[in-house]
Design a protein around this motif. Structure first.
Motif, PDB file in Angstrom:
ATOM      1  N   ASP A 119     -31.740  76.056 -19.939  1.00 50.98           N
ATOM      2  CA  ASP A 119     -31.037  74.781 -20.011  1.00 50.98           C
ATOM      3  C   ASP A 119     -29.838  74.907 -20.937  1.00 50.98           C
ATOM      4  OD1 ASP A 119     -33.056  73.824 -18.432  1.00 50.98           O
ATOM      5  OD2 ASP A 119     -34.025  72.621 -19.991  1.00 50.98           O
ATOM      6  N   SER A 120     -28.818  74.093 -20.689  1.00 48.36           N
ATOM      7  CA  SER A 120     -27.591  74.161 -21.493  1.00 48.36           C
ATOM      8  C   SER A 120     -27.853  73.896 -22.971  1.00 48.36           C
ATOM      9  CB  SER A 120     -26.568  73.169 -20.954  1.00 48.36           C
ATOM     10  OG  SER A 120     -26.063  73.600 -19.713  1.00 48.36           O
ATOM     11  N   ARG A 121     -28.755  72.979 -23.262  1.00 50.95           N
ATOM     12  CA  ARG A 121     -29.041  72.680 -24.673  1.00 50.95           C
ATOM     13  C   ARG A 121     -29.635  73.895 -25.383  1.00 50.95           C
ATOM     14  NH1 ARG A 121     -34.514  71.595 -25.154  1.00 50.95           N
ATOM     15  NH2 ARG A 121     -35.565  71.389 -23.126  1.00 50.95           N
ATOM     16  N   LEU A 122     -30.413  74.697 -24.660  1.00 53.78           N
ATOM     17  CA  LEU A 122     -30.983  75.899 -25.262  1.00 53.78           C
ATOM     18  C   LEU A 122     -29.912  76.970 -25.450  1.00 53.78           C
ATOM     19  CD1 LEU A 122     -34.404  76.197 -23.390  1.00 53.78           C
ATOM     20  CD2 LEU A 122     -33.897  75.067 -25.558  1.00 53.78           C
ATOM     21  N   ALA A 123     -29.032  77.100 -24.462  1.00 53.76           N
ATOM     22  CA  ALA A 123     -27.935  78.070 -24.597  1.00 53.76           C
ATOM     23  C   ALA A 123     -27.048  77.705 -25.778  1.00 53.76           C
ATOM     24  CB  ALA A 123     -27.120  78.114 -23.313  1.00 53.76           C
ATOM     25  N   LYS A 124     -26.773  76.431 -25.943  1.00 55.96           N
ATOM     26  CA  LYS A 124     -25.934  75.981 -27.061  1.00 55.96           C
ATOM     27  C   LYS A 124     -26.603  76.284 -28.397  1.00 55.96           C
ATOM     28  CE  LYS A 124     -23.293  71.995 -28.720  1.00 55.96           C
ATOM     29  NZ  LYS A 124     -22.940  70.569 -28.473  1.00 55.96           N
ATOM     30  N   GLY A 125     -27.927  76.182 -28.429  1.00 57.37           N
ATOM     31  CA  GLY A 125     -28.661  76.481 -29.664  1.00 57.37           C
ATOM     32  C   GLY A 125     -28.551  77.927 -30.096  1.00 57.37           C
ATOM     33  N   LEU A 126     -28.260  78.813 -29.155  1.00 59.68           N
ATOM     34  CA  LEU A 126     -28.097  80.237 -29.481  1.00 59.68           C
ATOM     35  C   LEU A 126     -26.681  80.582 -29.911  1.00 59.68           C
ATOM     36  CD1 LEU A 126     -30.018  81.839 -26.469  1.00 59.68           C
ATOM     37  CD2 LEU A 126     -30.831  81.665 -28.827  1.00 59.68           C
ATOM     38  N   SER A 127     -25.725  79.742 -29.555  1.00 62.71           N
ATOM     39  CA  SER A 127     -24.314  80.099 -29.734  1.00 62.71           C
ATOM     40  C   SER A 127     -23.898  80.085 -31.201  1.00 62.71           C
ATOM     41  CB  SER A 127     -23.431  79.123 -28.944  1.00 62.71           C
ATOM     42  OG  SER A 127     -22.076  79.498 -29.069  1.00 62.71           O
ATOM     43  N   GLN A 128     -23.066  81.052 -31.546  1.00 61.66           N
ATOM     44  CA  GLN A 128     -22.508  81.153 -32.893  1.00 61.66           C
ATOM     45  C   GLN A 128     -21.076  80.621 -32.952  1.00 61.66           C
ATOM     46  OE1 GLN A 128     -24.513  82.534 -35.581  1.00 61.66           O
ATOM     47  NE2 GLN A 128     -25.947  82.046 -33.941  1.00 61.66           N
ATOM     48  N   VAL A 129     -20.596  80.057 -31.847  1.00 61.98           N
ATOM     49  CA  VAL A 129     -19.241  79.500 -31.800  1.00 61.98           C
ATOM     50  C   VAL A 129     -19.314  78.071 -31.290  1.00 61.98           C
ATOM     51  CG1 VAL A 129     -18.142  81.739 -31.461  1.00 61.98           C
ATOM     52  CG2 VAL A 129     -18.847  80.425 -29.467  1.00 61.98           C
ATOM     53  N   GLU A 130     -18.217  77.340 -31.467  1.00 63.34           N
ATOM     54  CA  GLU A 130     -18.227  75.917 -31.116  1.00 63.34           C
ATOM     55  C   GLU A 130     -18.376  75.704 -29.615  1.00 63.34           C
ATOM     56  OE1 GLU A 130     -15.556  71.857 -31.840  1.00 63.34           O
ATOM     57  OE2 GLU A 130     -14.921  73.770 -32.693  1.00 63.34           O
ATOM     58  N   HIS A 131     -17.672  76.508 -28.834  1.00 60.63           N
ATOM     59  CA  HIS A 131     -17.722  76.357 -27.384  1.00 60.63           C
ATOM     60  C   HIS A 131     -18.217  77.674 -26.776  1.00 60.63           C
ATOM     61  CE1 HIS A 131     -15.710  72.519 -27.733  1.00 60.63           C
ATOM     62  NE2 HIS A 131     -14.743  73.087 -28.430  1.00 60.63           N
ATOM     63  N   GLY A 132     -19.531  77.811 -26.674  1.00 61.92           N
ATOM     64  CA  GLY A 132     -20.121  79.023 -26.135  1.00 61.92           C
ATOM     65  C   GLY A 132     -19.804  79.195 -24.658  1.00 61.92           C
ATOM     66  N   GLN A 133     -19.796  80.447 -24.214  1.00 62.63           N
ATOM     67  CA  GLN A 133     -19.435  80.747 -22.830  1.00 62.63           C
ATOM     68  C   GLN A 133     -20.631  80.834 -21.897  1.00 62.63           C
ATOM     69  OE1 GLN A 133     -17.085  84.290 -23.726  1.00 62.63           O
ATOM     70  NE2 GLN A 133     -15.224  83.154 -23.273  1.00 62.63           N
ATOM     71  N   GLY A 134     -21.834  80.769 -22.467  1.00 63.02           N
ATOM     72  CA  GLY A 134     -23.007  80.662 -21.615  1.00 63.02           C
ATOM     73  C   GLY A 134     -23.625  81.957 -21.143  1.00 63.02           C
ATOM     74  N   VAL A 135     -23.394  83.059 -21.846  1.00 65.79           N
ATOM     75  CA  VAL A 135     -24.041  84.316 -21.483  1.00 65.79           C
ATOM     76  C   VAL A 135     -24.378  85.106 -22.745  1.00 65.79           C
ATOM     77  CG1 VAL A 135     -21.811  85.498 -21.150  1.00 65.79           C
ATOM     78  CG2 VAL A 135     -23.892  86.433 -20.110  1.00 65.79           C
ATOM     79  N   TYR A 136     -25.570  85.725 -22.723  1.00 67.20           N
ATOM     80  CA  TYR A 136     -26.069  86.504 -23.854  1.00 67.20           C
ATOM     81  C   TYR A 136     -26.744  87.759 -23.324  1.00 67.20           C
ATOM     82  CZ  TYR A 136     -25.576  81.919 -26.032  1.00 67.20           C
ATOM     83  OH  TYR A 136     -25.075  80.710 -26.455  1.00 67.20           O
ATOM     84  N   PHE A 137     -26.481  88.880 -23.997  1.00 68.67           N
ATOM     85  CA  PHE A 137     -27.160  90.138 -23.674  1.00 68.67           C
ATOM     86  C   PHE A 137     -28.004  90.556 -24.868  1.00 68.67           C
ATOM     87  CE2 PHE A 137     -24.222  92.472 -20.389  1.00 68.67           C
ATOM     88  CZ  PHE A 137     -24.440  91.451 -19.474  1.00 68.67           C
ATOM     89  N   VAL A 138     -29.225  90.996 -24.622  1.00 65.00           N
ATOM     90  CA  VAL A 138     -30.024  91.695 -25.633  1.00 65.00           C
ATOM     91  C   VAL A 138     -29.829  93.186 -25.415  1.00 65.00           C
ATOM     92  CG1 VAL A 138     -32.336  92.150 -26.529  1.00 65.00           C
ATOM     93  CG2 VAL A 138     -31.729  89.841 -25.765  1.00 65.00           C
ATOM     94  N   VAL A 139     -29.369  93.889 -26.459  1.00 62.18           N
ATOM     95  CA  VAL A 139     -29.082  95.319 -26.330  1.00 62.18           C
ATOM     96  C   VAL A 139     -29.648  96.084 -27.521  1.00 62.18           C
ATOM     97  CG1 VAL A 139     -26.961  94.823 -25.046  1.00 62.18           C
ATOM     98  CG2 VAL A 139     -26.830  95.213 -27.515  1.00 62.18           C
ATOM     99  N   ALA A 140     -29.918  97.351 -27.302  1.00 59.48           N
ATOM    100  CA  ALA A 140     -30.363  98.242 -28.371  1.00 59.48           C
ATOM    101  C   ALA A 140     -29.147  98.796 -29.096  1.00 59.48           C
ATOM    102  CB  ALA A 140     -31.203  99.376 -27.802  1.00 59.48           C
ATOM    103  N   VAL A 141     -29.151  98.704 -30.410  1.00 61.84           N
ATOM    104  CA  VAL A 141     -28.037  99.197 -31.209  1.00 61.84           C
ATOM    105  C   VAL A 141     -27.971 100.725 -31.134  1.00 61.84           C
ATOM    106  CG1 VAL A 141     -27.103  99.402 -33.555  1.00 61.84           C
ATOM    107  CG2 VAL A 141     -28.136  97.257 -32.803  1.00 61.84           C
TER     108      VAL A 141
END
Length: 266
Positions: A84-106
């Protein structure tokens, strides 16, 4: 594509921790995971490193934006989730998040036994914005290696990733490096920026390849590294003005070196 609609979802809780800069080890204790945010960083990871372990999309933005659809279509559906958009917004570190997140191994590269190319050494650079800008500047100047001492801001933290704007994916970044111990592996000169006992950046030709060491925002380069340097340089500037920000100073130095050798055709 599976959908997350609750904040109590265990996977969402994990993503919240990652979004807050808390690394976890995922299935492999030797490879910390981080969360990349935004189309630019996620596409850059896909281009240079391949698929992420997991991709999460804002369901509403995925439906409406062709750029996100293209990114999702480039991934195996088994690693893609929506929320849901509210959950995506909760993850964002910027004011206007773009709506995509990747989990990656450093990436955790092994130190080379010999360093014979232009590279960046960072000595206790604490500000994440400075670290990210330094990496971005070095990449733009043609460098592909950076060595970060203990005390530097974490290279893969959200603020550094945002400031670096994709430099992580064209450079090999070594963290928690004992720079003095690394000195014996250098096959190129060590050049330090300093305000005392230093020569003007513009007075003599710069080496075509060297290790540039930039120091802590308040204290500068550590005394032992200064003593170990083959050359110390300063940037002439107007009197009665504070010294340049470390990232700005790096830009001046690295592009003066690039200018000199471009002019010589080397």
């Amino acid at each position: 594509m599976k959908h997350i609609s609750s904040r109590d979802n265990p996977l969402y809780k994990r993503l919240l921790r990652l979004a807050g800069g808390k690394r976890d080890a995922g299935a492999d204790a030797g490879a910390p995971r981080v969360l990349l945010e935004g189309t630019h960083l996620c596409q850059a990871w896909l281009d240079y490193a391949g698929p992420p372990e997991l991709a999460l999309f804002d369901a509403e933005k995925l439906e409406a934006q062709s750029e996100l659809k293209s990114l999702a279509h480039a991934l195996d559906s088994s690693i893609c989730l929506s929320c849901d958009s509210r959950l995506a917004k909760g993850l964002s570190q910027v004011e206007h998040g773009q709506g995509v997140y990747f989990v990656v191994a450093v990436p955790t590269p092994q130190l080379p036994t010999r360093i014979d190319r232009n590279c960046l050494w960072l000595d206790r650079i604490q500000d994440p914005g400075n670290v990210g800008t330094l990496l971005r500047t070095a990449a733009a100047a043609g460098m592909d290696q950076a060595y970060l001492s203990p005390g530097c801001a974490a290279a893969w933290s959200p603020k550094v990733l945002r400031s670096a704007q994709g430099a992580h994916f064209v450079m090999t970044i070594y963290e928690h490096v004992d720079l003095m111990a690394l000195r014996d592996r250098l096959a190129v000169p060590l050049v330090a920026t300093a305000l005392e006992d230093a020569r003007s950046l513009y007075e003599a030709p710069l080496p075509r390849d060297c290790a540039w060491v930039l120091g802590n925002e308040g204290q500068g380069v550590a005394a032992d590294l200064l003593l170990a340097a083959d050359r110390r340089v300063f940037i002439p500037q107007a009197e009665n003005v504070e010294s340049l920000n470390v990232a700005v100073a790096a830009g001046v130095c690295l592009f003066e070196q690039r200018r000199q050798h471009a002019a010589l055709g080397s």
